[in-house]
Write an enzyme that holds these catalytic residues in place. Structure first.
Site, PDB file in Angstrom:
ATOM      1  N   PRO A   2       0.734  -1.285  -0.035  1.00  0.00           N
ATOM      2  CA  PRO A   2      -0.130  -0.052   0.128  1.00  0.00           C
ATOM      3  C   PRO A   2       0.900   1.259  -0.063  1.00  0.00           C
ATOM      4  CG  PRO A   2      -0.792  -1.530   1.530  1.00  0.00           C
ATOM      5  CD  PRO A   2       0.403  -1.971   1.144  1.00  0.00           C
ATOM      6  N   GLU A   3       0.530   2.297  -1.020  1.00  0.00           N
ATOM      7  CA  GLU A   3       1.211   3.421  -0.939  1.00  0.00           C
ATOM      8  C   GLU A   3       0.342   4.602  -0.573  1.00  0.00           C
ATOM      9  OE1 GLU A   3       3.087   3.789  -4.792  1.00  0.00           O
ATOM     10  OE2 GLU A   3       2.930   1.484  -5.076  1.00  0.00           O
ATOM     11  N   LYS A  54       3.423   6.096   4.591  1.00  0.00           N
ATOM     12  CA  LYS A  54       2.678   4.619   4.510  1.00  0.00           C
ATOM     13  C   LYS A  54       2.196   4.333   5.892  1.00  0.00           C
ATOM     14  CE  LYS A  54       5.479   3.591   0.420  1.00  0.00           C
ATOM     15  NZ  LYS A  54       6.499   2.572  -0.071  1.00  0.00           N
ATOM     16  N   ARG A 109       1.669 -12.413   4.784  1.00  0.00           N
ATOM     17  CA  ARG A 109       2.914 -12.437   4.991  1.00  0.00           C
ATOM     18  C   ARG A 109       3.406 -11.964   6.225  1.00  0.00           C
ATOM     19  NH1 ARG A 109       5.400 -12.054  -0.159  1.00  0.00           N
ATOM     20  NH2 ARG A 109       7.380 -12.234   0.884  1.00  0.00           N
ATOM     21  N   ARG A 261      13.392  -4.084  -7.778  1.00  0.00           N
ATOM     22  CA  ARG A 261      11.737  -3.804  -8.165  1.00  0.00           C
ATOM     23  C   ARG A 261      11.450  -3.910  -9.564  1.00  0.00           C
ATOM     24  NH1 ARG A 261       9.511  -1.428  -3.373  1.00  0.00           N
ATOM     25  NH2 ARG A 261       7.442  -2.354  -4.374  1.00  0.00           N
TER      26      ARG A 261
END
Ligand SMILES: [Zn+2]
Length: 271
Positions: A2-3, A54, A109, A261
């Site tokens: 999530p950004e 964040k 996770r 990334r």
């Protein structure tokens, strides 16, 4: 992960639903996600929600706040009144509120975390203190241009550095560079004033679009109402490897790894 648009959406919705609720109990099922001080929350009422980069902050009326980082797969799901949600096998923390409401912290996770802090100390937290200026908040064009001149790292990697600029993650980073027609591999300090301005406007534009669509649910992200965002239906370049570029309609989008990334770009349009 999530950004800014995703966490901002959760912040707004939780502000709407949680304020005024009293915390009756906190059930921590996986201790490493919320190791200590849960008891400081019990009996307190929610005053408001804030966001730093964040990180989401929920302020209580007893001088304490709790901080939540969703990391890769975290979700904060509200249930109460007309908003009906259920816990699932990834629900590791359950907040029980008055008026039959709950907040579920789900995380497949288990990289996310919750931490209790005195409200007056929140902004002194190391990871909040070190956050750079944020687009749509205090990142001005002038600041952006100055920050860019300080590094030779690839612009794509540079924009992800939360200590330089906060809130931009991989999705909006890729899309902003495509929108500004700048190659992700370019050293940050190689951008001229015109390019820096274009990129600045592009970053703002994609984040605003992300907010409008309540974030991107291409993976785990859900809003606090338990619904999907829809920015994933409007990706400009992110996740579009092998598909034709939405600008030139000819070249196929390429994917490489940059700073570990996934990095997507059109070799024809981005220079
Ligand atoms: Zn193209």
């Amino acid at each position: 992960m999530p950004e800014l648009p995703e966490v901002e959406t959760i912040k707004k919705q939780l502000g709407k639903y949680l304020v005024g609720h009293k915390i009756l109990s906190v059930d921590v099922r996986v201790k490493k996600l919320f190791p200590k001080n849960q008891e400081k929350l019990v009996g307190a009422k929610i005053k408001g929600t804030r966001r730093f980069g964040k990180v989401l902050v929920v302020d209580l009326d007893n001088g304490f706040s709790f901080l939540v980082h969703l990391k890769l797969t975290g979700q904060l799901i509200y249930s109460g009144g007309k908003v009906k949600n259920q816990p699932n096998k990834f629900t590791h923390v359950v907040f029980d509120f008055d008026k039959d409401a709950n907040l579920f912290f789900n995380d497949s996770r288990k990289f996310g975390w919750i931490k209790v802090e005195e409200t007056s100390e929140v902004e002194q937290e190391a990871f909040i203190k070190k956050l750079g200026p944020e687009p749509l908040r205090d990142l001005t064009l002038k600041k952006f241009q100055t920050i860019l001149t300080s590094s030779r790292r690839p612009i794509k990697v540079f924009l992800l550095d939360q200590a330089r600029i906060s809130g931009v993650g991989n999705i909006y980073d890729n899309d902003a560079l495509w929108l500004a027609r700048i190659l992700p591999q370019r050293p940050a300090n190689s951008l001229n004033a015109k390019e820096a301005k274009k990129l600045y406007l592009a970053v703002n534009e994609v984040l605003q679009k992300g907010l409008k669509y309540q974030g991107a649910s291409d993976q785990w992200y859900l809003t606090a109402e338990g619904k999907k965002g829809s920015y994933q239906d409007h990706f400009l370049v992110y996740g579009r490897q092998g598909k034709p570029c939405l600008n030139c309609r000819k070249e196929k989008i390429r994917k490489v790894r940059l700073g570990g990334r996934g990095t997507y770009f059109c070799p024809k349009c981005q220079k």
